[in-house]
Design a protein around this motif. Structure first.
Motif, mmCIF file in Angstrom:
data_model
loop_
_atom_site.group_PDB
_atom_site.id
_atom_site.type_symbol
_atom_site.label_atom_id
_atom_site.label_comp_id
_atom_site.label_asym_id
_atom_site.label_seq_id
_atom_site.Cartn_x
_atom_site.Cartn_y
_atom_site.Cartn_z
ATOM 1 N N GLN A 75 44.264 14.266 39.363
ATOM 2 C CA GLN A 75 44.651 13.540 37.820
ATOM 3 C C GLN A 75 44.371 12.251 38.030
ATOM 4 O OE1 GLN A 75 45.560 15.647 35.242
ATOM 5 N NE2 GLN A 75 44.711 17.498 36.793
ATOM 6 N N TYR A 76 44.442 11.639 39.309
ATOM 7 C CA TYR A 76 44.406 10.297 39.442
ATOM 8 C C TYR A 76 43.366 9.872 40.616
ATOM 9 C CZ TYR A 76 49.184 10.443 37.318
ATOM 10 O OH TYR A 76 50.253 10.734 36.523
ATOM 11 N N THR A 85 47.770 0.467 31.939
ATOM 12 C CA THR A 85 46.444 1.023 31.953
ATOM 13 C C THR A 85 45.368 -0.026 31.660
ATOM 14 O OG1 THR A 85 46.313 1.910 29.793
ATOM 15 C CG2 THR A 85 47.267 3.429 31.698
ATOM 16 N N ILE A 86 44.005 0.328 32.238
ATOM 17 C CA ILE A 86 43.124 -0.655 32.005
ATOM 18 C C ILE A 86 42.512 -0.319 30.581
ATOM 19 C CG2 ILE A 86 40.867 -1.354 32.334
ATOM 20 C CD1 ILE A 86 42.817 -2.311 34.374
ATOM 21 N N GLN A 87 42.890 -1.304 29.548
ATOM 22 C CA GLN A 87 42.678 -1.122 28.121
ATOM 23 C C GLN A 87 41.298 -1.295 27.595
ATOM 24 O OE1 GLN A 87 45.511 -3.575 26.138
ATOM 25 N NE2 GLN A 87 47.049 -1.856 26.563
ATOM 26 N N ASN A 88 40.648 -2.104 28.264
ATOM 27 C CA ASN A 88 39.131 -2.547 27.833
ATOM 28 C C ASN A 88 38.559 -3.389 29.095
ATOM 29 O OD1 ASN A 88 39.452 -5.639 27.548
ATOM 30 N ND2 ASN A 88 41.051 -4.753 25.901
ATOM 31 N N MET A 118 38.791 -7.018 32.814
ATOM 32 C CA MET A 118 39.384 -5.812 32.547
ATOM 33 C C MET A 118 40.777 -5.911 32.104
ATOM 34 S SD MET A 118 38.337 -4.088 36.262
ATOM 35 C CE MET A 118 37.931 -5.813 37.082
ATOM 36 N N GLY A 119 41.132 -5.770 30.735
ATOM 37 C CA GLY A 119 42.197 -6.015 30.051
ATOM 38 C C GLY A 119 43.401 -5.250 30.352
ATOM 39 N N ILE A 120 44.732 -5.860 30.313
ATOM 40 C CA ILE A 120 46.054 -4.823 31.066
ATOM 41 C C ILE A 120 46.687 -4.889 29.853
ATOM 42 C CG2 ILE A 120 47.587 -4.967 32.494
ATOM 43 C CD1 ILE A 120 46.086 -6.447 34.515
ATOM 44 N N VAL A 150 36.295 1.072 38.503
ATOM 45 C CA VAL A 150 37.339 1.211 37.584
ATOM 46 C C VAL A 150 36.940 1.418 36.203
ATOM 47 C CG1 VAL A 150 39.277 0.340 36.566
ATOM 48 C CG2 VAL A 150 38.909 -0.254 38.833
ATOM 49 N N ASP A 151 37.563 2.678 35.564
ATOM 50 C CA ASP A 151 37.292 2.971 34.286
ATOM 51 C C ASP A 151 38.327 2.517 33.387
ATOM 52 O OD1 ASP A 151 34.785 4.316 34.841
ATOM 53 O OD2 ASP A 151 36.165 5.968 35.572
ATOM 54 N N VAL A 152 38.139 2.536 31.934
ATOM 55 C CA VAL A 152 39.272 2.492 30.828
ATOM 56 C C VAL A 152 40.080 3.520 31.034
ATOM 57 C CG1 VAL A 152 39.574 2.356 28.381
ATOM 58 C CG2 VAL A 152 37.713 0.955 29.422
ATOM 59 N N GLY A 153 41.266 3.234 30.896
ATOM 60 C CA GLY A 153 42.337 4.234 31.224
ATOM 61 C C GLY A 153 43.031 4.251 32.529
ATOM 62 N N THR A 154 42.475 3.816 33.666
ATOM 63 C CA THR A 154 42.845 3.680 35.065
ATOM 64 C C THR A 154 44.540 3.194 35.139
ATOM 65 O OG1 THR A 154 40.675 3.575 35.989
ATOM 66 C CG2 THR A 154 42.631 2.952 37.273
ATOM 67 N N PRO A 155 45.402 3.634 35.685
ATOM 68 C CA PRO A 155 46.818 3.060 35.812
ATOM 69 C C PRO A 155 46.718 1.851 36.624
ATOM 70 C CG PRO A 155 46.491 5.223 36.556
ATOM 71 C CD PRO A 155 45.089 5.093 36.054
ATOM 72 N N ILE A 156 47.556 1.055 36.260
ATOM 73 C CA ILE A 156 47.760 -0.166 37.127
ATOM 74 C C ILE A 156 49.334 -0.284 37.234
ATOM 75 C CG2 ILE A 156 47.182 -1.736 35.127
ATOM 76 C CD1 ILE A 156 46.444 -3.652 37.636
#
Length: 346
Positions: free
Chosen positions: A214-215, A257-260, A297-299, A337-343
């Motif tokens: 899932q991650y 999450t990585i937004q963009n 990579m927008g947060i 890293v993809d968009v949606g990746t949690p940080i």
């Protein structure tokens, strides 16, 4: 026909009539008692009068029904008061039938039965009624207290770590079975008034073994040590040295999450005092005046991860809220890293 014969016949007739009268009288004397061998709802009422049978049934059939019904599950206890059940038992009708059964058969057969100690093997149910809606409401109440949703396995992130939170099974009340158990208990009017609830196990959607899938990618940022960590399948893949927001312009803490994502991003200068004359302007990507180098990579709320040519600032709190990386590092991270990746930022 001789006189002696006539006398003998008359004597025999007299004896028969006397015997019949005696038998009739004996049978009549037994009409106020129930025949031996008859039971009502499991209670032996043989040789009892109507009053005795009624009293016995009130004590052994109706009285137990006035006790509450208890359902237990693990350490939880649920109680259904008898008052809510509105229990009634038609004792009079059951006793009436017992007397009818006692008079079954011919007069001679009844007399012989009574004299020889014979029995009438008849089991009579006492019609017990109760509020089934009350039972249904009680079962729903038990379900609300017993049912437990499963818990999916998840990840507890820290500034430098990822820990798997194990999944937990849930359970659901077997409500139809409990209803059947309660109705059987109430219909019989006898037995233990405590029922142990049964449940079905409900499995989580994400098990402990499945949580890593899932991650596939996760990021953690420790602002105190200026380190950004890349995790793949919950295992540490790489650590980068970064710069974070200076005091008063801190990089926001929390889970995001990585937004963009963007290559050679334009810089939308914020309307802040520190921006000076450039406030509100848009600086194209790839030009020297743009501090967002190579990748973005927008947060959250204008903050993000980007490259910098000010490598001397790495390892310190120097930015205006963003996370700065060496250009080679941000290019390397960008492709992983993809968009949606949690940080998680801590």
């Amino acid at each position: 026909m001789g006189r002696k014969t006539q006398v003998a016949i008359i004597a025999a007739v007299i004896l028969l009539i006397g015997g019949a009268v005696a038998a009739y009288a004996y049978d009549g004397s037994q009409k106020d008692r129930i025949a031996r061998g008859i039971t009502i709802s499991g209670v032996d009422v043989g040789d009892m009068t109507r009053a005795e049978a009624t009293e016995a049934l009130r004590n052994q059939v109706l009285a137990p029904q006035r006790k509450p019904v208890t359902v237990k599950f693990q350490k939880k206890t649920f109680e259904l008061p008898a008052k809510k059940l509105k229990i009634r038992a038609d004792i009079d009708a059951a006793v009436d039938r017992a007397f009818e059964e006692s008079q079954s058969g011919s007069l001679p057969s009844r007399v012989v039965r009574e004299i020889t100690g014979g029995e009438v093997a008849v089991a009579i149910p006492a019609s017990v009624t109760y509020s089934k809606p009350a039972v249904n409401r009680f079962v729903r109440e038990v379900a609300e207290g017993v049912n437990q949703a499963p818990v999916d396995a998840s990840v507890a992130a820290g500034p430098d770590s990822l820990d798997v939170v194990p999944a937990k099974d849930g359970h659901k009340l077997r409500d139809n079975l409990l209803t059947e158990q309660l109705e059987k208990l109430l219909d019989s009017g006898r037995g233990n008034r405590v029922v142990v609830a049964k449940v079905n196990t409900v499995k989580p959607a994400v098990t402990t073994k499945e949580v890593a899938s899932q991650y596939p990618t996760y990021l953690t940022l420790n602002r105190g040590s200026y380190t950004l960590k890349l995790w793949k399948d919950l295992k540490l893949a790489k650590t980068y040295t970064v710069a974070v927001g200076q005091v008063g312009l801190d990089t926001p803490a929390g889970l995001y999450t990585i937004q963009n994502k963007q290559v050679d991003p334009a810089w939308h200068v914020p309307n802040s005092d520190w921006a000076g004359d450039m406030a509100g302007q848009v600086v194209p990507g790839g030009v020297p005046e743009n501090p967002l180098k190579a990748r973005w990579m927008g947060i959250y709320d204008g903050a993000g991860i980007h490259g910098t040519d000010d490598v001397g600032s790495l390892g310190s709190a120097a930015s205006h809220g963003c996370v700065r990386m060496a250009i080679s590092d941000v290019i390397d991270l960008y492709d992983r890293v993809d968009v949606g990746t949690p940080i998680y930022i801590g």
